[in-house]
Design a protein around this motif. Structure first.
Motif, mmCIF file in Angstrom:
data_model
loop_
_atom_site.group_PDB
_atom_site.id
_atom_site.type_symbol
_atom_site.label_atom_id
_atom_site.label_comp_id
_atom_site.label_asym_id
_atom_site.label_seq_id
_atom_site.Cartn_x
_atom_site.Cartn_y
_atom_site.Cartn_z
ATOM 1 N N ARG A 114 0.955 -1.056 0.033
ATOM 2 C CA ARG A 114 -0.071 -0.060 -0.059
ATOM 3 C C ARG A 114 0.848 1.265 -0.161
ATOM 4 N N TRP A 115 2.231 1.146 0.609
ATOM 5 C CA TRP A 115 3.065 2.254 0.681
ATOM 6 C C TRP A 115 4.103 2.399 -0.477
ATOM 7 N N GLY A 116 3.760 1.590 -1.411
ATOM 8 C CA GLY A 116 4.522 1.552 -2.779
ATOM 9 C C GLY A 116 5.817 1.007 -2.449
ATOM 10 N N ILE A 117 6.021 0.154 -1.652
ATOM 11 C CA ILE A 117 7.282 -0.613 -1.353
ATOM 12 C C ILE A 117 7.450 -1.979 -2.061
ATOM 13 N N HIS A 118 8.418 -2.017 -2.895
ATOM 14 C CA HIS A 118 8.409 -3.220 -3.866
ATOM 15 C C HIS A 118 8.384 -4.611 -3.296
ATOM 16 N N GLU A 119 8.029 -5.468 -4.109
ATOM 17 C CA GLU A 119 7.923 -6.846 -3.691
ATOM 18 C C GLU A 119 8.811 -7.232 -2.679
ATOM 19 N N LEU A 120 10.173 -7.103 -2.978
ATOM 20 C CA LEU A 120 11.137 -7.756 -2.184
ATOM 21 C C LEU A 120 11.229 -6.957 -0.893
ATOM 22 N N GLY A 121 11.005 -5.402 -0.605
ATOM 23 C CA GLY A 121 10.958 -4.951 0.517
ATOM 24 C C GLY A 121 9.568 -5.362 1.371
ATOM 25 N N ALA A 295 17.127 0.387 11.882
ATOM 26 C CA ALA A 295 18.000 1.732 12.037
ATOM 27 C C ALA A 295 18.530 1.896 10.596
ATOM 28 N N ALA A 296 19.212 0.729 10.038
ATOM 29 C CA ALA A 296 20.000 0.984 9.084
ATOM 30 C C ALA A 296 19.068 1.364 7.629
ATOM 31 N N ALA A 297 17.744 1.219 7.953
ATOM 32 C CA ALA A 297 16.854 1.498 6.711
ATOM 33 C C ALA A 297 17.001 2.866 6.397
ATOM 34 N N PHE A 298 17.141 3.817 7.340
ATOM 35 C CA PHE A 298 17.225 5.128 7.243
ATOM 36 C C PHE A 298 18.319 5.645 6.218
ATOM 37 N N GLN A 308 6.760 7.604 1.736
ATOM 38 C CA GLN A 308 7.409 6.485 2.322
ATOM 39 C C GLN A 308 8.387 7.279 3.735
ATOM 40 N N ARG A 309 8.787 8.369 3.394
ATOM 41 C CA ARG A 309 9.443 8.988 4.423
ATOM 42 C C ARG A 309 8.494 9.298 5.723
ATOM 43 N N ALA A 310 7.258 10.034 5.298
ATOM 44 C CA ALA A 310 6.583 9.925 6.397
ATOM 45 C C ALA A 310 6.208 8.693 7.296
ATOM 46 N N LEU A 311 6.061 7.648 6.323
ATOM 47 C CA LEU A 311 5.852 6.146 6.990
ATOM 48 C C LEU A 311 6.971 5.982 7.932
ATOM 49 N N ALA A 312 8.369 6.346 7.451
ATOM 50 C CA ALA A 312 9.460 6.005 8.122
ATOM 51 C C ALA A 312 9.569 6.911 9.687
ATOM 52 N N VAL A 313 9.184 7.936 9.456
ATOM 53 C CA VAL A 313 9.064 9.016 10.643
ATOM 54 C C VAL A 313 7.963 8.362 11.328
ATOM 55 N N MET A 360 9.773 -0.272 8.845
ATOM 56 C CA MET A 360 11.062 0.200 8.677
ATOM 57 C C MET A 360 12.243 -0.400 7.843
ATOM 58 N N VAL A 361 12.112 -1.788 8.366
ATOM 59 C CA VAL A 361 12.809 -2.893 7.734
ATOM 60 C C VAL A 361 12.560 -3.012 6.016
ATOM 61 N N GLY A 362 11.219 -2.965 5.850
ATOM 62 C CA GLY A 362 10.975 -3.121 4.339
ATOM 63 C C GLY A 362 11.326 -1.987 3.645
ATOM 64 N N LEU A 363 11.157 -1.019 4.026
ATOM 65 C CA LEU A 363 11.453 0.429 3.633
ATOM 66 C C LEU A 363 13.118 0.314 3.174
ATOM 67 N N GLY A 364 13.788 -0.332 3.979
ATOM 68 C CA GLY A 364 15.247 -0.314 3.993
ATOM 69 C C GLY A 364 15.550 -0.935 2.377
ATOM 70 N N LEU A 365 14.982 -1.810 1.694
ATOM 71 C CA LEU A 365 15.308 -2.482 0.661
ATOM 72 C C LEU A 365 15.053 -1.598 -0.545
ATOM 73 N N GLN A 366 14.207 -0.319 -0.390
ATOM 74 C CA GLN A 366 13.836 0.475 -1.407
ATOM 75 C C GLN A 366 15.142 1.331 -1.795
ATOM 76 N N GLY A 367 16.204 1.338 -1.160
ATOM 77 C CA GLY A 367 17.672 1.893 -1.164
ATOM 78 C C GLY A 367 18.191 1.227 -2.345
ATOM 79 N N PHE A 368 17.895 -0.130 -2.614
ATOM 80 C CA PHE A 368 18.840 -0.888 -3.513
ATOM 81 C C PHE A 368 18.074 -0.925 -5.036
ATOM 82 N N GLN A 369 18.591 -0.114 -5.922
ATOM 83 C CA GLN A 369 18.075 0.335 -7.095
ATOM 84 C C GLN A 369 18.489 -0.915 -8.209
#
Length: 898
Positions: A114-121, A295-298, A308-313, A360-369
């Motif tokens: 729902r927050w637009g996080i891709h499948e792996l995240g 924490a590393a997800a940030f 997604q930033r609002a979700l993380a905060v 937060m952990v799921g969001l961390g995978l968004q950083g891998f392009q």
């Protein structure tokens, strides 16, 4: 979602968590078996034609219990549905639990999408929730299955409200209401905490989604709908709290003030579980590995969208808020927010906190392009999540087989576990029950014979009476009774609202009598048909009809809306299109196949990496071994005190860990006491700790009969006004509920004094500190002194001397204090080792400032007096000398006697 590879990879990874469900029986968790027996009782009532039994007639040895009137019925219903399909009790419950493992992870997966996080995240977020230490603990160690159910429903409830606020529509609004209603029916406490989390999530959605006012009002309508769908349960459960002993959940072990956690524990790794430990360590942690991943997800902040930033905060703030609620600073909230104290254990927030951490952990995978790096990151994160919780995936001890369990087995378990009605302290007994315990009932023999018990007490009928049973139903029994005279008839059920006695079809007055609060009624002479039934109350029935009407009307409209939508070609709500490449699918599929194969075919049968076995007679962590036997039943192996140097201060909390081991199988439940007594006469009791069960494990439970030890941790809060001085700790055992029935030690004593002596030390005031310490022989130095400025003639002098040990001392030196008059003559003195030798200088830790009280006989004549202080050994009279060689020091301070 069902077309996405990430979802199926999530299910494959979740399969690891269900491994122990394939083993025969249920692990020896705190509550697991009792929840299975609750399913058995629900199935028994369904077979009797009662779909929602507020009263469980077979509990408390057949006297009954309002179990489902106060506790959410959803988990027993789910287990009973499986049993109605022909499955046995054990298989039914395990199928439900396996489904809940997948349900919780899938809910988080859907929420992440729902927050637009891709499948792996989304997959990693779902695995984070599946392998949250608290949730695995609930499955195999705590065994609170309804709480696990509620935590599996919570992400779906959030997702349903999210979907409605995003897309609107009556169908989604109805779905949100249904999800919330099911949450309310699952587990009372988690529903309460989950409602708070849901409202917080709603605020986050209001900020990010900016839904129109109409949808906001619709979301509030959905909350109201959920309450209405569950009103038949929620309203009576809240309203009728005063008619049972629910206050027991606010006392003793269940007082929330005893269960706040420190950050060190909340943020710790999951420890290995010792197979020799009969009461495995309570794993109450967010998991260091999960916190680090969150924490590393940030670090991926730059790759996130604004939402997604609002979700993380929001997730970060939510996690911090829940950590606050689990620590002591939140005590004022627990004391003042309505109903919160009934949550009993602040650490229950751990279950809800798993959701924002997973996000937060799921969001961390968004950083891998790049797809390759993204797949590697998902694999490494998945491996860390599973290994971090692996020690909890290997429960041990004697598993309980329940495939062919009977109601008689249920009652035997209740007695052996020291429970009342499959609850901890009989908190749902009617207020009219005043007996300290329920030893049993005459109905038990009927259960052992597999018969429906007769609830009419034939012994209560007068001489010459006859009674013929006409029908036997668990909640409705009829008798033909002939009485020669009017009689007060007793029934073997607790008096509780809803029970009714009818004579020839007409209700008669009933009341509770005796300390058991059994139901009584008056029956006139002659031949009558007497009916005992749990007929309920009109308001219960009205609420049931109201909720049922909502379910039927809403369900009918939902079906109509879905059918209309299909005819119009309406598509199901969807999430963004899949983002996995074929390489990622194949690589991650092979990864999970390898991990699953390694676990099931190698690790499970061969390794003890996560469950080592120590020597049960010499447990790790035990500092002092004593081996004291109590009544040839239980042995105190040893102990550890949290203060290694034996020095504490008033107001501090002292942790004492005791290690016990059974010497024989026991049929009696014993409680343990720890008393802190003054070591000097009059040896008064000053502080204490009592545990209903040593290590929270009833002494009749299986771990006491196996080759295992029990760790029993006592936290002794020292009073703020505790007088300084030496204290002894006495440990003993007594029969549960009978403090006078004490087990004697093998030395014939009613308890055992630990050899370690504690010194409750007096803090040195700033004004007492000397400008320059005065050293004595390189062993001691005087660093402070408190003297009375003025005393009356003849009055005794009380003073405090503050000493610091400069090096270890092999002997206990004698301290002398002389009172000198103006001419330097001794007019009073005190000689002796500090604290009577109980806490002599040979015990003093190096560097610690020790306060020593001194009392001198009063000077009779007015004038100015001074003190001379020194140390010597006895009997050699060898002094500890000052740097200049003097055997003592005369203090410059003067004391005025007038």
């Amino acid at each position: 979602m069902r077309h996405e590879w990430g979802f199926w990879l999530l299910l494959a990874g979740s399969a690891l968590a269900g491994g122990p469900l394939l083993w025969p029986g249920f692990p020896p968790s705190h509550d697991g078996v009792l929840h299975v027996y609750r399913v058995l009782e629900m199935d028994r009532m369904w077979r009797a034609g009662v779909l929602y039994p507020r009263w469980a007639p077979d509990l408390v040895f057949g006297l009954g219990y309002p179990l489902f009137h106060f506790l959410g019925p959803l988990f027993p219903w789910l287990g009973t549905i499986a049993m109605q399909l022909g499955l046995d009790l054990e298989t039914s419950v395990k199928i439900v639990l396996a489904a809940l493992i997948a349900l919780g992870g899938a809910g988080v997966y859907r929420l992440a999408r729902r927050w637009g996080i891709h499948e792996l995240g989304a997959m990693v977020a779902g695995l984070t929730y599946v392998y949250a230490p608290f949730r695995i603990r609930e499955l195999y160690w705590q065994g609170d299955f309804p709480q696990y159910l509620a935590l599996s429903l919570l992400p779906w409830t959030m997702e349903a409200f999210h979907g409605y606020l995003q897309e609107g529509g009556w169908v989604r609004r109805w779905g949100a209401g249904v999800a919330y209603g099911l949450l309310l029916l699952s587990h009372n406490i988690t529903a309460m905490l989950g409602t708070a989390a849901l409202l917080g999530y709603g605020v986050l959605l209001g900020i990010t989604e900016r839904p129109p006012r109409q949808r906001v009002m619709g979301a509030l309508w959905a909350l109201t709908l959920g309450f209405g769908l569950s009103a038949f349960f929620v309203i009576p459960a809240l309203r009728d709290r005063s008619i049972v002993h629910l206050d027991r959940l606010l006392q003793g072990h269940f007082d929330f003030r005893k269960h706040f956690l420190g950050l060190d524990r909340l943020l710790s790794f999951v420890p290995l579980q010792d197979q020799s430990l009969g009461n495995p360590q309570e794993v109450l942690t967010l998991g260091t590995h999960q916190v680090l991943l969150a924490a590393a997800a940030f670090l991926s902040w730059g790759g996130w969208t604004g939402r997604q930033r609002a979700l993380a905060v929001g997730a970060g703030l939510g996690t911090l808020g829940m950590i606050f609620m689990m620590t002591a600073p939140s005590r004022f909230l627990w004391e003042h927010l309505p109903l919160l104290s009934y949550a009993e254990f602040p650490w229950r927030w751990l279950g809800v906190a798993g959701l924002p951490i997973a996000a937060m952990v799921g969001l961390g995978l968004q950083g891998f392009q790049r797809p390759g790096w993204r797949a590697v990151g998902a694999a490494l994160a998945s491996l860390a999540l599973t290994l971090g919780t692996a020690p909890l995936l290997y429960p041990f001890g004697k598993f309980t087989m329940l495939r062919q369990a009977t109601l008689a087995d249920l009652q035997a378990f209740d007695r052996a576990a020291g429970l009342t009605g499959l609850t901890s302290v009989g908190e749902l007994l009617p207020r009219t029950v005043t007996a300290p315990s329920i030893p049993g009932s005459p109905l038990e023999e009927a259960y052992r014979q597999g018969e429906e018990p007769l609830r009419l007490d034939l012994a209560s009928l007068p001489s010459g009476s006859e009674a013929l049973p006409l029908s036997r139903h668990p909640l409705d029994q009829r008798f033909e009774v002939r009485l020669p005279q009017e009689a007060v008839v007793r029934f073997w059920v607790f008096a509780f609202p809803g029970w009714q006695v009818q004579v020839d079809g007409r209700p008669v007055r009933t009341w509770a009598a005796g300390e058991l609060g059994l139901l009584h009624a008056e029956v006139p002479p002659g031949t009558h048909e007497v009916r005992l039934c749990f007929c309920g109350q009109w308001d219960w029935r009205l609420l049931e009809l109201f909720s049922l009407g909502l379910w039927l009307a809403g369900g009918a409209r939902w079906l109509a809306e879905r059918a209309r939508g299909w005819r119009r070609g309406m598509r199901l709500p969807s999430v963004p299109a899949p983002v996995l490449t074929w390489g990622e699918r194949v690589g991650l599929g092979a990864f999970w196949a390898l991990i699953l194969g390694f676990k099931f075919f190698y690790m499970d049968p061969h390794t003890t990496w996560f469950r080592p076995r120590s020597d049960p007679d010499s447990p790790p962590g035990m500092a002092v071994q004593v081996d004291v036997d109590f009544g040839d039943r239980i042995r105190l192996l040893g102990y550890t005190v949290s203060t290694p140097n034996g020095v504490v201060r008033p107001g501090e909390t002292l942790t004492l860990s005791l290690w016990w081991r059974a010497l024989q199988a026991m049929q009696v439940q014993y409680s343990v006491y720890v008393h802190g007594l003054e070591a000097l006469p009059p040896n008064r009791l000053r502080f204490q700790s009592d545990h209903m069960h040593p290590g929270e494990m009833p002494t009749t439970a299986p771990p006491w009969r196996e080759e295992r030890y029990i760790r029993d941790v006592h936290r002794l809060r020292l009073p703020e006004d505790l007088p300084p001085g030496p204290y002894q700790i006495k440990v003993g055992l007594y029969e549960r509920g009978k403090p006078q029935a004490v087990l004697l030690t093998d030395r014939g004593e009613n308890g055992y004094f630990l050899p370690s002596i504690l010194l409750v030390n007096r803090p040195m005031p700033r004004e007492a500190r000397l400008p320059q310490p005065i050293p004595f022989g390189g062993s001691l130095e005087l660093v402070g002194i408190e003297l009375p400025a003025v005393v009356a003639p003849g009055a005794s002098w009380s003073l405090w001397l503050y000493w610091r040990a400069l090096s270890p001392m092999p002997t206990s030196y004698v301290l002398f204090v002389h009172c000198l008059d103006a001419q330097g003559q001794v007019c009073g003195q005190s000689d002796g080792p500090p604290y009577g030798g109980i806490w002599g200088t040979d015990r003093w830790p190096v560097g610690e400032i020790i306060a020593v009280p001194v009392t001198l006989g009063g000077a009779q004549e007015p004038g100015r007096y001074r003190l001379r202080i020194g140390w010597y050994t006895w009997p050699s009279m060898e002094h500890l000398r000052l740097p200049g060689g003097e055997p003592s020091v005369t203090l410059p301070q003067e004391i005025l006697v007038r």
